[in-house]
Design an enzyme around this catalytic site. Structure first.
Site, mmCIF file in Angstrom:
data_model
loop_
_atom_site.group_PDB
_atom_site.id
_atom_site.type_symbol
_atom_site.label_atom_id
_atom_site.label_comp_id
_atom_site.label_asym_id
_atom_site.label_seq_id
_atom_site.Cartn_x
_atom_site.Cartn_y
_atom_site.Cartn_z
ATOM 1 N N GLY A 160 0.836 -1.202 0.000
ATOM 2 C CA GLY A 160 0.000 0.000 0.000
ATOM 3 C C GLY A 160 0.863 1.240 0.000
ATOM 4 O O GLY A 160 2.087 1.162 0.105
ATOM 5 N N GLY B 228 2.687 3.514 1.536
ATOM 6 C CA GLY B 228 3.251 3.665 2.878
ATOM 7 C C GLY B 228 3.797 5.060 3.111
ATOM 8 O O GLY B 228 4.079 5.444 4.241
ATOM 9 N N ASP C 57 3.792 -4.748 -7.501
ATOM 10 C CA ASP C 57 3.233 -3.500 -6.951
ATOM 11 C C ASP C 57 3.864 -2.276 -7.594
ATOM 12 O O ASP C 57 3.462 -1.150 -7.302
ATOM 13 C CB ASP C 57 3.427 -3.448 -5.426
ATOM 14 C CG ASP C 57 4.872 -3.657 -5.020
ATOM 15 O OD1 ASP C 57 5.420 -4.718 -5.320
ATOM 16 O OD2 ASP C 57 5.467 -2.743 -4.420
ATOM 17 N N ASN C 58 4.851 -2.495 -8.466
ATOM 18 C CA ASN C 58 5.446 -1.360 -9.178
ATOM 19 C C ASN C 58 5.083 -1.387 -10.654
ATOM 20 O O ASN C 58 5.720 -0.719 -11.467
ATOM 21 C CB ASN C 58 6.972 -1.374 -9.015
ATOM 22 C CG ASN C 58 7.395 -1.046 -7.600
ATOM 23 O OD1 ASN C 58 6.641 -0.424 -6.846
ATOM 24 N ND2 ASN C 58 8.587 -1.473 -7.212
#
Ligand code: AMP
Ligand code: MG
Length: 474
Positions: free
Chosen positions: A84, A86, A245-246
Site C-alpha cells: 500500500g 506507505g 506493486d510497481n
C-alpha cells in the site's frame, strides 16, 4: 486550486483506500518545479511558491479527498499480502493537455500502510525519480513525471542521516497489478470486479468496453506491458524493482528506485545492488514482464477464464518482439523490413558485449559506418566484418544517406541519464547548489540534440563512477 478535483477513486468503497491528511514540512523549500509539465496541467499562472504552499498541505488541497491506496504484490517473486501507499497519497486528479492525470504526493508521512517505515522520502531519491521521469519522457517512453520537489530541513535516518523531501508526482494512473492481487488473495472477487469496472470506465482510451470487457482489459494491460518493456530494452533501461506493486495497469514506467541506464552493454547488468540473484537483471526484464502479467491474470481469475488468460498471455511475446525489432530497425536507420535484420542486430549486440562498448554511444555513432567515416566504437578488428554486412544491408534501403542519418539521430539518444551524473547533481543539491541539477535536466530533456557545449555529458562514466551502488533504501 479548483483545477484539481477529488480523485474518482475516492468514490469506490473505503476498503480500497484510507482517507487521510498529511503533515507538511515546517520550513518547506522549492527545490525544483517542472515548467513544461506545469503548463500541460494548466497551472502555469500559479507561482512556484504558491504551489509549494498548496502541496505542502494548505487547507485548500486538504478539502480534496487525499487517500492512501491499499495494495499487495509479488516482491522478488514472493507474495506479500499487504503493501500500500506507505509514504504516498493520491491527492486528486486534473485535466491536462494529455487527458486526466493523477496528482500524488510521495514522502507525505505515515499511513496505515507504512509498516516499519517513517513515511518519508529523501531528497536523493526524489531527485532520482524526478530526473528519470523527465529522461524517459524525452525518450518517448510512457512514465510518471514529477511536477515539483518540496525540500525541507528535516532529517530522516536511512543508511545515514539524510534530508527529507516530497515529490509531487503525476501519472495517468496509480493502479498497480498489486491492487488487484490484494483483493483476489483476500478472497474478494466482488472487489476485483469493482476495480476492473473502475479501470474500464476511468480509462476509456485504454480499455474498450466490449462484450468481453474483462478479457479485453487484461489483453490491453498485457499489450501495454509488452510494449513498455520493449522500449526499456531498446534504450538500455534497467528498472531494478519489477515487483507487481510497481507495475502500472496502463503500462507506464513507475516507482523509480535503484534504476540504471546500462552503460557498457552487458545483458546481465543489475542496477539494484540489493538484487543479489539478479532476478531483475536487464536481460530478464522481458520475461519478468510476462511473469507479472501472469500474476495479474491469476488475480483476475474470477473474471477471465484460465483458458482465455493463457491465450492472452501468448500474445505478450510476439508483441514484445515486434516492438523491439521495430525499435532496433530504426536505431540502425532502416525502414524496410528484411528477414536477416534480427541477425544483424544480434551481431552488433554480441560485439558490444565482447568489446565492452557503451550501448548508447555505439548506436549514436553508427551512422558513421554508412557515411564511411571511422566509427570510434567499432574501430576494432572484430567489428570490421559486421560493418561490411551493415553497409551491404544499407545498399538495399530506398532512403537517402541523409534520411538514414536523420533516422539514426532521431532514434539514438546522445544523452542518457548516467548514474554518476545524477549523483553529482544530488550532492550539489544537498549542498544547496541547484545549478547542476538544472543543467542536467536540460541535457536529459534534449537527448537527441547535439548540444555541443554539453559534450562531456555524452561521455562514458569515469572509472571511479562505474561502481556507484544504488540500493532500495529511499
Ligand atoms: P517501493 O520499494 O518504493 O516500491 O516501496 C515498497 C513498499 O514499501 C510500498 O508499500 C511503499 O509505500 C513502502 N515504503 C517504502 N519506503 C517507505 C517509507 N520510508 N515509509 C513507509 N513506507 C515505505
Ligand atoms: Mg513501489
Amino acid at each position: 486550486m479548483s483545477l484539481i478535483k477529488p480523485h474518482a477513486y475516492a468514490e469506490l468503497p473505503e476498503v480500497f483506500y484510507n482517507l487521510q491528511n498529511w503533515e507538511g514540512f515546517k520550513n518547506p523549500s522549492l527545490v525544483i518545479e517542472n515548467a513544461q509539465l506545469k503548463k500541460e496541467m494548466g497551472l502555469q499562472n500559479i507561482e512556484g511558491y504558491k504551489l509549494l504552499e498548496i502541496f505542502n498541505g494548505s487547507s485548500q488541497i486538504k478539502t480534496l479527498k487525499p487517500l492512501s491506496m491499499v495494495y499487495a504484490g509479488h516482491q522478488f517473486g514472493q507474495y506479500v499480502e499487504q503493501l500500500g501507499d506507505g509514504r504516498g497519497l493520491l491527492l486528486g486528479q486534473i485535466n491536462s493537455s494529455s487527458g486526466l492525470i493523477d496528482i500524488h504526493l510521495k514522502g507525505a508521512g505515515k499511513t496505515p500502510y507504512s509498516r516499519f517505515g517513517d513515511g518519508r522520502a529523501v531528497l536523493r531519491s526524489v531527485i532520482r525519480e524526478y530526473l528519470c521521469g523527465e529522461a524517459m519522457h524525452a525518450l518517448s517512453i510512457p512514465t510518471s513525471r514529477a511536477l515539483m520537489i518540496v525540500g525541507s530541513d528535516e532529517l530522516v535516518i536511512r543508511e545515514k542521516s539524510e534530508t527529507a523531501a516530497m515529490l509531487v508526482r503525476t501519472a495517468k494512473s496509480h493502479i498497480r497489478f498489486g491492487n488487484f492481487e490484494y483483493f483476489h488473495y483476500n478472497n474478494k472477487p466482488e472487489h476485483v470486479k469493482a476495480l476492473a469496472d473502475f479501470c474500464i470506465h476511468q480509462y476509456p482510451s485504454y480499455f474498450l468496453k466490449t462484450k468481453n470487457s474483462y478479457e479485453d482489459f487484461f489483453r490491453s494491460v498485457v499489450e501495454k506491458t509488452a510494449c513498455l518493456i520493449a522500449k526499456w530494452q531498446a534504450c538500455g533501461f534497467n528498472h531494478g524493482v519489477m515487483n507487481t506493486d510497481n507495475m502500472s495497469i496502463l503500462g507506464e514506467t513507475f516507482d523509480y528506485g535503484p534504476y540504471g541506464f546500462m552503460e557498457d552493454y552487458l545483458p546481465s547488468y543489475v542496477c539494484n545492488h540489493s538484487d543479489h540473484q539478479g532476478r531483475y537483471a536487464f536481460k530478464n526484464q522481458p520475461y519478468i514482464g510476462l511473469w507479472n502479467c501472469s500474476a495479474l491474470g491469476h488475480a483476475l481469475s474470477s473474471l477471465v477464464s484460465e483458458e482465455s488468460q493463457g491465450e492472452i498471455l501468448l500474445t505478450y511475446e510476439p508483441i514484445f518482439q515486434k516492438t523491439l525489432a521495430e525499435l532496433y530497425q530504426k536505431k540502425l536507420g532502416l525502414i524496410k523490413f528484411n528477414r536477416d535484420d534480427a541477425q544483424l542486430i544480434q551481431g552488433l549486440l554480441d560485439i558490444m558485449e565482447s568489446e565492452k562498448l557503451d550501448y548508447t554511444n555505439t548506436f549514436r555513432n553508427i551512422s558513421q559506418a554508412i557515411t564511411n567515416e571511422e566509427t570510434p566504437e567499432l574501430n576494432t578488428h572484430i567489428a570490421k566484418s559486421w560493418i561490411k554486412s551493415y553497409q551491404a544491408r544499407h545498399k538495399i534501403e530506398p532512403s537517402s544517406i541523409d534520411e538514414k542519418v536523420s533516422l539514426i539521430n532521431e532514434n539514438n539518444p546522445k544523452f542518457i541519464l548516467r548514474n554518476y551524473m545524477a549523483q553529482e547533481a544530488i550532492e550539489a543539491a544537498e549542498n544547496l547548489n541547484l545549478s547542476m541539477l538544472e543543467t542536467l535536466i536540460h541535457v536529459i530533456t534534449h537527448p537527441y540534440d547535439e548540444l555541443e557545449q554539453f559534450e562531456y555529458f555524452a561521455s562514458r562514466s569515469p572509472d571511479w563512477a562505474k561502481d556507484i551502488e544504488i540500493s532500495c533504501s529511499s
